[in-house]
Design a protein around this motif. Structure first.
Motif, PDB file in Angstrom:
ATOM      1  N   GLY A  28       0.820  -1.193   0.000  1.00  0.00           N
ATOM      2  CA  GLY A  28       0.000   0.000   0.000  1.00  0.00           C
ATOM      3  C   GLY A  28       0.850   1.236   0.000  1.00  0.00           C
ATOM      4  O   GLY A  28       2.079   1.189  -0.053  1.00  0.00           O
ATOM      5  N   SER A  29       0.191   2.356   0.082  1.00  0.00           N
ATOM      6  CA  SER A  29       0.890   3.631  -0.054  1.00  0.00           C
ATOM      7  C   SER A  29       1.344   4.212   1.269  1.00  0.00           C
ATOM      8  O   SER A  29       2.013   5.232   1.282  1.00  0.00           O
ATOM      9  N   ARG A  30       0.976   3.607   2.371  1.00  0.00           N
ATOM     10  CA  ARG A  30       1.379   4.179   3.652  1.00  0.00           C
ATOM     11  C   ARG A  30       1.827   3.089   4.622  1.00  0.00           C
ATOM     12  O   ARG A  30       1.361   1.962   4.551  1.00  0.00           O
ATOM     13  N   PRO A  31       2.722   3.457   5.522  1.00  0.00           N
ATOM     14  CA  PRO A  31       3.173   2.477   6.517  1.00  0.00           C
ATOM     15  C   PRO A  31       2.097   2.290   7.593  1.00  0.00           C
ATOM     16  O   PRO A  31       1.180   3.100   7.715  1.00  0.00           O
ATOM     17  N   PRO A  32       2.219   1.229   8.386  1.00  0.00           N
ATOM     18  CA  PRO A  32       1.259   1.026   9.472  1.00  0.00           C
ATOM     19  C   PRO A  32       1.318   2.169  10.481  1.00  0.00           C
ATOM     20  O   PRO A  32       2.347   2.833  10.628  1.00  0.00           O
ATOM     21  N   SER A  33       0.214   2.386  11.169  1.00  0.00           N
ATOM     22  CA  SER A  33       0.169   3.401  12.227  1.00  0.00           C
ATOM     23  C   SER A  33       1.078   3.011  13.375  1.00  0.00           C
ATOM     24  O   SER A  33       1.739   3.854  13.978  1.00  0.00           O
ATOM     25  N   VAL A  34       1.091   1.719  13.696  1.00  0.00           N
ATOM     26  CA  VAL A  34       1.862   1.188  14.824  1.00  0.00           C
ATOM     27  C   VAL A  34       2.368  -0.200  14.447  1.00  0.00           C
ATOM     28  O   VAL A  34       1.659  -0.962  13.787  1.00  0.00           O
ATOM     29  N   VAL A  35       3.575  -0.531  14.854  1.00  0.00           N
ATOM     30  CA  VAL A  35       4.062  -1.907  14.759  1.00  0.00           C
ATOM     31  C   VAL A  35       4.296  -2.376  16.190  1.00  0.00           C
ATOM     32  O   VAL A  35       5.117  -1.829  16.914  1.00  0.00           O
ATOM     33  N   PHE A  36       3.524  -3.353  16.587  1.00  0.00           N
ATOM     34  CA  PHE A  36       3.529  -3.890  17.939  1.00  0.00           C
ATOM     35  C   PHE A  36       4.385  -5.159  17.906  1.00  0.00           C
ATOM     36  O   PHE A  36       4.037  -6.121  17.239  1.00  0.00           O
ATOM     37  N   LYS A  37       5.537  -5.155  18.599  1.00  0.00           N
ATOM     38  CA  LYS A  37       6.457  -6.295  18.627  1.00  0.00           C
ATOM     39  C   LYS A  37       6.371  -6.972  19.993  1.00  0.00           C
ATOM     40  O   LYS A  37       6.456  -6.291  21.015  1.00  0.00           O
ATOM     41  N   PHE A  38       6.204  -8.303  19.979  1.00  0.00           N
ATOM     42  CA  PHE A  38       6.078  -9.004  21.248  1.00  0.00           C
ATOM     43  C   PHE A  38       6.425 -10.478  21.102  1.00  0.00           C
ATOM     44  O   PHE A  38       6.523 -11.001  19.992  1.00  0.00           O
ATOM     45  N   SER A 177       1.549  -5.347  12.326  1.00  0.00           N
ATOM     46  CA  SER A 177       1.435  -4.075  11.603  1.00  0.00           C
ATOM     47  C   SER A 177      -0.012  -3.644  11.681  1.00  0.00           C
ATOM     48  O   SER A 177      -0.890  -4.269  11.083  1.00  0.00           O
ATOM     49  N   ILE A 178      -0.249  -2.572  12.442  1.00  0.00           N
ATOM     50  CA  ILE A 178      -1.616  -2.145  12.783  1.00  0.00           C
ATOM     51  C   ILE A 178      -1.913  -0.824  12.083  1.00  0.00           C
ATOM     52  O   ILE A 178      -1.152   0.133  12.195  1.00  0.00           O
ATOM     53  N   PHE A 179      -3.037  -0.796  11.382  1.00  0.00           N
ATOM     54  CA  PHE A 179      -3.509   0.421  10.723  1.00  0.00           C
ATOM     55  C   PHE A 179      -4.695   0.956  11.497  1.00  0.00           C
ATOM     56  O   PHE A 179      -5.621   0.218  11.822  1.00  0.00           O
ATOM     57  N   LEU A 180      -4.632   2.243  11.848  1.00  0.00           N
ATOM     58  CA  LEU A 180      -5.685   2.900  12.606  1.00  0.00           C
ATOM     59  C   LEU A 180      -6.204   4.071  11.786  1.00  0.00           C
ATOM     60  O   LEU A 180      -5.479   5.051  11.585  1.00  0.00           O
ATOM     61  N   ASP A 181      -7.400   3.965  11.285  1.00  0.00           N
ATOM     62  CA  ASP A 181      -7.995   5.084  10.549  1.00  0.00           C
ATOM     63  C   ASP A 181      -8.753   5.940  11.542  1.00  0.00           C
ATOM     64  O   ASP A 181      -9.807   5.565  12.032  1.00  0.00           O
ATOM     65  N   ARG A 182      -8.192   7.054  11.853  1.00  0.00           N
ATOM     66  CA  ARG A 182      -8.806   7.947  12.843  1.00  0.00           C
ATOM     67  C   ARG A 182      -9.296   9.194  12.167  1.00  0.00           C
ATOM     68  O   ARG A 182      -8.748   9.728  11.295  1.00  0.00           O
TER      69      ARG A 182
END
Length: 182
Positions: A28-38, A177-182
């Motif tokens: 896609g054209s944009r990176p994820p909002s947050v990358v949660f590593k665990f 890789s989390i996308f948040l549409d706010r």
């Protein structure tokens, strides 16, 4: 409207400051909002319960039969060690959908409960995993709290398996890789 936008920006800033920005590949054209590593500490023999018996006996060289279903709760940690900082837990179900001598494939549905003291929320995910040296991917299909309406993907890979007197501890590493549409 301005207050809602300000609140959304504040939640994003809190999440971004608390979760590591990542370099996980994305389309896609944009990176994820947050990358949660665990790390997920899977204590088989302690924190899971067989719900449905296998419909077919295990294939020679495997430990689980086709159709076996378990419900579980496992700890989410910041590091490889089960004693590292606790970030939350994962609750869900796993069903053996294919087993061969080479690998066992599970269909997994679960919810990641995340709470580091500043950021709280859940992520719902589902997909298939083989728990082998090849990474697997789950679809993130929703969330609550700071992750409300989240979508994305979570790539997991096997780290280790250790037998203890009480259980078999399987450690896996994830980058969500989390996308948040706010």
């Amino acid at each position: 409207m301005a207050v809602r936008k300000l609140l959304s920006v504040a939640l994003f800033v809190i999440a971004s400051a608390s979760l590591a920005p990542g370099s996980t590949a994305h389309k896609g054209s944009r990176p994820p909002s947050v990358v949660f590593k665990f790390y997920l500490q899977q204590q088989f023999g302690v924190n899971e319960l067989g719900m449905v018996a296998a419909a077919r006996a295990p294939v020679s060289g495997t430990f689980t039969g086709f159709g076996l279903e378990v419900v579980y709760e496992f700890n989410v940690t910041a590091g490889k060690s089960p004693q590292s900082k606790l970030l939350g837990y994962v609750r869900g179900t796993a069903i053996v959908v294919n087993n061969t001598a080479a690998s066992t494939t599970f269909f997994v549905q679960n919810v990641i409960h995340y709470d580091n003291g500043n950021v709280r929320g859940t992520l719902s995910q589902q997909g298939e995993s083989t728990f082998s040296s090849v990474p697997w991917e789950f679809a993130i299909v929703g969330g609550t709290g700071v992750f409300r309406n989240a979508y994305g993907f979570n790539v997991g890979r096997f780290i280790s398996s250790t037998s203890t007197p009480n259980c078999n501890l399987i450690t896996t590493y994830y980058e969500a890789s989390i996308f948040l549409d706010r």
